[in-house]
Design an enzyme around this catalytic site. Structure first.
Site, PDB file in Angstrom:
ATOM      1  N   ASP A 232      -3.519   3.668  -9.745  1.00  0.00           N
ATOM      2  CA  ASP A 232      -3.601   3.649  -8.283  1.00  0.00           C
ATOM      3  C   ASP A 232      -5.036   3.993  -7.886  1.00  0.00           C
ATOM      4  O   ASP A 232      -5.649   4.893  -8.467  1.00  0.00           O
ATOM      5  CB  ASP A 232      -2.616   4.698  -7.740  1.00  0.00           C
ATOM      6  CG  ASP A 232      -2.348   4.533  -6.253  1.00  0.00           C
ATOM      7  OD1 ASP A 232      -3.315   4.374  -5.500  1.00  0.00           O
ATOM      8  OD2 ASP A 232      -1.168   4.574  -5.873  1.00  0.00           O
ATOM      9  N   ASN A 240     -10.688   2.022   3.373  1.00  0.00           N
ATOM     10  CA  ASN A 240     -10.442   1.092   4.480  1.00  0.00           C
ATOM     11  C   ASN A 240     -10.915   1.667   5.807  1.00  0.00           C
ATOM     12  O   ASN A 240     -11.533   0.961   6.617  1.00  0.00           O
ATOM     13  CB  ASN A 240      -8.934   0.774   4.579  1.00  0.00           C
ATOM     14  CG  ASN A 240      -8.507  -0.290   3.575  1.00  0.00           C
ATOM     15  OD1 ASN A 240      -9.296  -1.150   3.203  1.00  0.00           O
ATOM     16  ND2 ASN A 240      -7.250  -0.214   3.140  1.00  0.00           N
ATOM     17  N   HIS A 245     -11.335  -3.041   6.395  1.00  0.00           N
ATOM     18  CA  HIS A 245     -10.401  -3.724   5.498  1.00  0.00           C
ATOM     19  C   HIS A 245     -11.043  -4.852   4.677  1.00  0.00           C
ATOM     20  O   HIS A 245     -10.636  -5.052   3.515  1.00  0.00           O
ATOM     21  CB  HIS A 245      -9.216  -4.261   6.300  1.00  0.00           C
ATOM     22  CG  HIS A 245      -8.280  -3.178   6.746  1.00  0.00           C
ATOM     23  ND1 HIS A 245      -7.339  -2.615   5.922  1.00  0.00           N
ATOM     24  CD2 HIS A 245      -8.173  -2.524   7.944  1.00  0.00           C
ATOM     25  CE1 HIS A 245      -6.663  -1.680   6.589  1.00  0.00           C
ATOM     26  NE2 HIS A 245      -7.158  -1.609   7.819  1.00  0.00           N
ATOM     27  N   ASP A 249     -10.508  -5.050   0.718  1.00  0.00           N
ATOM     28  CA  ASP A 249     -10.012  -6.214  -0.036  1.00  0.00           C
ATOM     29  C   ASP A 249     -10.918  -6.529  -1.217  1.00  0.00           C
ATOM     30  O   ASP A 249     -10.443  -6.876  -2.315  1.00  0.00           O
ATOM     31  CB  ASP A 249      -9.906  -7.431   0.882  1.00  0.00           C
ATOM     32  CG  ASP A 249      -8.757  -7.320   1.871  1.00  0.00           C
ATOM     33  OD1 ASP A 249      -7.901  -6.437   1.693  1.00  0.00           O
ATOM     34  OD2 ASP A 249      -8.723  -8.123   2.831  1.00  0.00           O
ATOM     35  N   GLU A 275      -2.337  -0.527  -3.107  1.00  0.00           N
ATOM     36  CA  GLU A 275      -3.430  -0.227  -4.035  1.00  0.00           C
ATOM     37  C   GLU A 275      -2.905   0.183  -5.395  1.00  0.00           C
ATOM     38  O   GLU A 275      -3.607   0.804  -6.189  1.00  0.00           O
ATOM     39  CB  GLU A 275      -4.340   0.869  -3.453  1.00  0.00           C
ATOM     40  CG  GLU A 275      -3.712   2.234  -3.333  1.00  0.00           C
ATOM     41  CD  GLU A 275      -2.995   2.477  -1.993  1.00  0.00           C
ATOM     42  OE1 GLU A 275      -2.804   3.651  -1.657  1.00  0.00           O
ATOM     43  OE2 GLU A 275      -2.639   1.500  -1.301  1.00  0.00           O
TER      44      GLU A 275
END
Length: 353
Positions: A232, A240, A245, A249, A275
């Site tokens: 993770d 973010n 964002h 990404d 994630e």
């Protein structure tokens, strides 16, 4: 007096004999003429029937787009019907001389004689297919349905073949085959899209769980080890929130790329949450899994810096299959190890208890 009577009797006998001979000759002549006329009539009728047969064959050739091909193995001579020549784009009134048959076949890279000779032991009909370009420039597909005619010694005395224009049929079949291949490709693409995470290109949760089910069954069956790694991205929400964002990404894509570089052939890496990622490692025990988990953690901490943005770290939990494990139980145990790594301060690896 007696001598004269004997002479007259002999003369009479000779005359009678000559008369009989003459009569026999006349009868023979009449019979011969009758037989000649009969033979001539039979020949004429046969000729008419043959002409009618040839007209019928030509009509059938014209209607059905077919031709007749014959080959004499002893002499090597080919016979082409008018329909056969038409199939190869030759005009009906075009002169067809010795050697033309070989020339036309050679121009289309067809060794028809060689192929029928190679099948001289065939008892029943057999079929050959060719794509040709006729003298008229038209491409055609032709079917050659051949049959060997054997003599009393069992040798091939003649090969006879019906040659048909099957261009429309072949084009339909090829179109159907293209449609079938296209449909299979589209189905494959659709299946891949249904099993792929669109952002990272990794397997999605559905695909991961299906593969995990298969590996668990196989490992339980053959006794081979199986390990599962969950990792993770640490503090991904702040990434973010801080950088937006789009940058988040890009981080996900970079983590996916590095994970795929670390994986072996036969491994499966997937994204199962925002994630959260998973790595299925067939044939790996706990010792090996710990090594590759640490290697992955280091690779991501050093390789995820993007432009002037700092790299991210990951927390990793892993476990190995034990007897009686179900896929969900294995997954849950790796998930618990992942939360242990997070609870211990993140950016570290933990093995399930």
């Amino acid at each position: 007096m007696l001598t004269g009577e004997v002479g007259n009797s002999a003369l009479f006998a000779v005359c009678v004999l000559l008369g009989v001979v003459a009569m026999v000759f006349v009868v023979a002549t009449v019979n011969a003429r009758r037989e000649t006329r009969f033979a001539a009539r039979i020949a004429r009728e046969r000729g008419e029937r043959m002409s009618e047969l040839l007209r019928t064959v030509r009509m059938a050739e014209s209607i059905a787009d077919l031709g007749i091909w014959q080959f004499d193995p002893a002499s090597g001579v080919q016979q082409w019907s008018d329909g056969m020549r038409t199939l190869f784009g030759m005009a009906k009134d075009e002169e067809f001389i010795e050697g033309d048959a070989e020339t036309v076949l050679f121009a289309n890279d067809i060794d028809l004689v060689g192929q029928v000779t190679a099948r001289a032991k065939e008892v029943g009909p057999y079929e050959l297919h060719y794509d040709i370009h006729g003298y008229d420039g038209m491409p055609r597909s032709i079917s050659v349905q051949a049959c060997n005619l054997h003599n009393g010694s069992g040798e091939v005395a003649r090969v006879v073949a019906v040659v048909r224009d099957v261009t429309d049929q072949v084009q339909r079949e090829r179109k159907l085959e293209r449609s079938r291949v296209s449909a299979l490709q589209e189905a494959s693409v659709a299946r891949k899209l249904a099993e792929t995470d669109p952002l990272t290109g990794l397997a999605n949760r559905r695909r991961v769980m299906a593969v995990l089910d298969q590996h668990v069954v196989q490992s339980q069956k053959n006794g081979e080890p199986l390990s599962l790694i969950l990792f993770d991205i640490d503090h991904f929400k702040s990434v973010n929130d801080t950088y937006g964002h789009p940058h988040g990404d890009r981080v996900l894509q970079e983590v996916a790329k590095i994970a795929m570089e670390q994986a072996r052939e036969g491994d499966v890496v997937g994204r199962v949450g925002g994630e959260e990622f998973v790595w299925i490692v067939p044939g790996a025990d706990n010792s090996y899994t710990r090594i590759i988990s640490e290697r992955l953690r280091l690779a991501i901490s050093m390789g995820t810096a993007i432009e002037d943005k700092p790299p991210v770290t990951i927390s990793v939990g892993f476990t190995s299959l034990v007897a009686g494990d179900a896929p969900l139980k294995l997954f849950a145990r790796a998930d618990t190890a992942l939360y242990d790594a997070k609870g211990a301060g993140r950016n570290r690896v933990r093995m399930a208890a």
